[in-house]
Enzyme design. Structure first.
Site, short mmCIF file in Angstrom:
data_model
loop_
_atom_site.label_atom_id
_atom_site.label_comp_id
_atom_site.label_asym_id
_atom_site.label_seq_id
_atom_site.Cartn_x
_atom_site.Cartn_y
_atom_site.Cartn_z
CB THR A 200 49.15 73.84 40.15
OG1 THR A 200 48.73 75.19 38.87
CG2 THR A 200 50.65 73.24 38.91
CE1 TYR B 267 53.50 76.47 40.27
CE2 TYR B 267 51.96 77.08 38.81
CZ TYR B 267 52.48 76.75 39.93
OH TYR B 267 51.29 76.44 41.33
#
Ligand code: UDP
Length: 344
Positions: free
Chosen positions: A117, A141
């Site tokens: 990501t 995350y």
């Protein structure tokens, strides 16, 4: 032997990748614990309901299917939730990946495409963001995904595991054939929320912050069609299978849109107002995230086909319309519920 193990293949991006794999002549074998995924999104190969932290179950799948490679999507992926439940994120994402890598080692499987990501970059010093820029994630995350990238590189050095870490920007849209789409509960992403507001499926969109240092004061993001993302996974897989080395690649369109620009496009495409209110900034939102996308184009020969913003919003709209019709909630007719809608 053309099986590919797809962890998280019942999720949004994983299910689109499974379709792309099938189209390219592979058999996607999905392993998914269905904690956020949907069994009915698995249409192009078998589904096995297991958690990737279950090493014995993974051993069974490797023995049965002898996959030539793994595509690894299984993860928790909500930034806000990761701040309040960090241990769940490190356990699912990092410990889950370690269990997967151990099973791959036992089975002698040495190719993996990993769902990373742009959140691994944190707040970038500048845009567009290129792959060499520092990775300094600002939430659990992003940190969990960065740890996995680092683990993958160490496993290359130690065991010869070849990986492609694909750093997505903002995945959007839905399968152009309407077979699968985005189905999060709760939905947190801008485009589906703006569409739902326009279509009367939720009262309004809250825009998080209007005082960012951008031309209209709202955050700028790089939206990329999920089918283009899926195709990049197949290209990365084929590069690894052809002897390619471990690498990390951004996947974005290279173009940024502000939240208000998206709202405007949603209004134009739906022909409806997008009721919205302005709220405070959301914790951890950088002002601008835009991909430097040259490396994926050069190294994979990737050419996004569906990532014009109107195409992404249009495909997402058709999916939401179809899903709401199937659920009997309907998006046609009647007044839109509303607060004080602002015409964009
Ligand atoms: N956003 C917003 N309202 C929402 C959801 C998102 O204003 O209900 C904004 C968010 O602050 C960000 C952009 O829309 O600037 C894209 O957010 P999204 O959650 O879709 O993706 P992210 O950038 O967090 O991966």
């Amino acid at each position: 032997m053309n099986n590919v193990l797809v962890t998280g293949g019942a999720g949004y991006i994983g299910s689109h990748a499974a379709k792309a794999l099938a189209r390219a002549g592979y058999c996607p074998v999905t392993v998914d614990n269905l904690c956020t995924g949907h069994a009915d999104a698995v249409k192009w190969g078998p589904l096995h309901r297991h958690d990737i932290r279950d090493g014995a179950a993974l051993d069974g799948l490797f023995a049965t299917y002898r996959p030539i490679a793994v595509m690894h999507f299984a993860a928790l992926s909500t930034v806000g939730e990761s701040a309040t439940s960090p241990l769940a994120y490190y356990d699912n994402n990092v410990a889950g990946t370690i269990a997967l890598l151990e099973a791959m080692r036992r089975a002698g499987c040495v190719h993996i495409v990993f769902s990373s990501t742009c959140a691994t970059y944190g707040i970038p010093e500048q845009v567009p963001i290129t792959e060499e820029m520092p990775q300094a994630p600002i939430n659990p995350y992003g940190r969990s995904k960065l740890m996995i990238e680092q683990i993958l590189r160490d496993c290359d050095t130690a065991y010869g595991l070849r990986s492609a870490s694909l750093r997505y920007f903002n995945a959007a849209g839905a399968d152009p054939d309407g077979e699968i789409g985005e189905n999060h509960d709760p939905e947190t992403h801008l485009i589906p929320i703006a569409l739902q507001a326009a279509l009367g499926l939720r009262p309004r969109l809250e825009i998080f912050g209007r005082d960012y240092p951008t031309p209209d004061g709202t955050c700028i993001r790089d939206y990329i069609h999920v089918t283009d993302l899926a195709q990049a996974h197949v290209l990365a897989l084929e590069l690894l299978l052809a002897g390619g080395e471990t690498r990390a690649l951004n996947l974005g369109s290279g173009t940024g849109f502000s939240v208000l620009e998206i709202v405007s496009e949603v209004a134009r495409i739906t022909g409806r107002r997008v009721p919205h209110v302005f709220g405070p900034r959301r914790e951890g939102d950088p002002a601008r995230l835009v991909a430097g996308d040259g490396r994926a184009r050069d190294e994979l020969g990737w050419r996004p086909q569906f990532s014009a913003i109107d195409r992404q919003i249009g495909d997402a709209m058709r999916w939401i319309d179809r899903a709401s019709s199937a659920a009997g909630t309907g998006t046609h007719g009647g007044e839109q519920p509303g607060t004080t809608p602002t015409r964009i």
